[in-house]
Design an enzyme around this catalytic site. Structure first.
Site, PDB file in Angstrom:
ATOM      1  N   GLU A  40       0.860  -1.183   0.000  1.00 35.28           N
ATOM      2  CA  GLU A  40       0.000   0.000   0.000  1.00 35.28           C
ATOM      3  C   GLU A  40       0.900   1.238   0.000  1.00 35.28           C
ATOM      4  O   GLU A  40       2.013   1.225   0.533  1.00 35.28           O
ATOM      5  CB  GLU A  40      -0.857  -0.029   1.271  1.00 35.28           C
ATOM      6  CG  GLU A  40      -1.742   1.181   1.494  1.00 35.28           C
ATOM      7  CD  GLU A  40      -2.397   1.165   2.872  1.00 35.28           C
ATOM      8  OE1 GLU A  40      -3.452   1.791   3.014  1.00 35.28           O
ATOM      9  OE2 GLU A  40      -1.858   0.524   3.808  1.00 35.28           O
ATOM     10  N   LYS A 106      -9.786   0.792  -1.428  1.00 34.19           N
ATOM     11  CA  LYS A 106      -9.857   0.297  -0.055  1.00 34.19           C
ATOM     12  C   LYS A 106     -11.225   0.573   0.564  1.00 34.19           C
ATOM     13  O   LYS A 106     -11.694   1.709   0.594  1.00 34.19           O
ATOM     14  CB  LYS A 106      -8.755   0.973   0.770  1.00 34.19           C
ATOM     15  CG  LYS A 106      -8.624   0.514   2.207  1.00 34.19           C
ATOM     16  CD  LYS A 106      -7.454   1.253   2.855  1.00 34.19           C
ATOM     17  CE  LYS A 106      -7.201   0.824   4.272  1.00 34.19           C
ATOM     18  NZ  LYS A 106      -6.068   1.609   4.864  1.00 34.19           N
ATOM     19  N   CYS A 142      -4.537  -3.315   3.850  1.00 35.46           N
ATOM     20  CA  CYS A 142      -4.194  -2.943   5.225  1.00 35.46           C
ATOM     21  C   CYS A 142      -5.323  -3.172   6.237  1.00 35.46           C
ATOM     22  O   CYS A 142      -5.570  -4.292   6.647  1.00 35.46           O
ATOM     23  CB  CYS A 142      -3.710  -1.499   5.241  1.00 35.46           C
ATOM     24  SG  CYS A 142      -2.622  -1.103   6.638  1.00 35.46           S
TER      25      CYS A 142
END
Length: 266
Positions: A40, A106, A142
């Site tokens: 990321e 995300k 994440c």
């Protein structure tokens, strides 16, 4: 399938980071990987004013990643930032290479531990999988790792591998949480999990100067039974591994948690 996990430390300059990706992608190609996965925020590290570096998916940085994929013959997966509404950005994964072109925004933003990613980032809403050489692969970023339903959605879509790209926030107990969560998500969905984080900047002599999540390292390849097969320490490095994808079938037969679910999916 041979996969390369490239644990790097990126800075605020997208062009410098693109050169770093090119260097590591060529190393992965020399190791005969099929896919190379970067963390990321590979485009620019957190702590950078994201709106000023964000570019569209047809912009120069993404096209630079496409050139790297073309030069190496690899599928490249890397984190970047794309323009969003109202001055915000999307935290985007770009997956590109021969026969592959996709992006994932995300879904779960890191509004935790005193940090508010949603101040500058707009959440995504789509579960995204790609297919490489007939293998279905899920994409996650994440903080997504704290939400098992996403990885089960990958499995429901036919995935035998999930790629988790991260820039994990440092702090007491955070490494332990990272290691626990990555193993749990692989076991929840009984699939391979390739968890690729930013290296700890301090390991390269650049200690963090803010509470921005800039990485702790400890990238890992986790099997569908939840066991860590290979891992890195906190500094920059590359992990190359061969995945036995038939193992997913064997583990799902032995531990049929997906088939035995009684509660509806989210």
């Amino acid at each position: 399938m041979r996969i390369a996990l490239s644990q790097i430390t990126t800075g605020p300059d997208p062009e410098h980071n693109l050169a770093l990706l090119a260097e590591h992608a060529h190393r992965a190609a020399e190791a005969r990987a099929r896919i190379v996965v970067f963390p990321e925020a590979a485009m620019a590290c957190f702590g950078t004013p994201l709106a000023s570096v964000a570019q569209p998916l047809d912009g120069p940085w993404a096209n630079g990643v496409r050139r790297i994929a073309q030069e190496t013959g690899l599928v490249v997966v890397a984190g970047m930032f794309t323009p969003g509404p109202d001055g915000k950005v999307a935290n985007t994964l770009l997956a590109t290479g021969p026969g592959t072109e996709a992006s994932y925004d995300k879904i779960h933003l890191f509004d935790a531990f005193g940090y508010a990613e949603s101040d500058s980032v707009e959440p995504g809403s789509r579960v995204v999988t790609i297919e490489v050489d007939g293998v279905r692969i899920g994409l996650a970023t994440c903080y997504d790792v704290r939400f098992p339903e996403l990885f089960r959605a990958h499995a429901d879509a036919g995935a035998r591998l999930s790629l988790l790209l991260a820039s994990w926030g440092a702090g007491p107990g955070k490494r332990e949480q990272w290691e626990l969560l990555t193993r749990a998500r692989a076991l929840d969905a009984t699939l391979w999990l390739a968890a690729v984080g930013q290296a700890d900047p301090a390991a390269s002599g650049t200690p963090a100067t803010s509470n921005a999540p800039t990485g702790i390292g400890y990238s890992a390849l986790v099997g569908p039974d939840g066991t860590v097969r290979q891992s890195l320490a906190d500094g920059p490095g590359m992990l190359v591994a061969d995945l036995d994808l038939d193992e997913v079938t064997a583990v799902r037969r032995a531990i049929p948690v997906l088939a035995n679910r009684r509660l509806p999916s989210a």
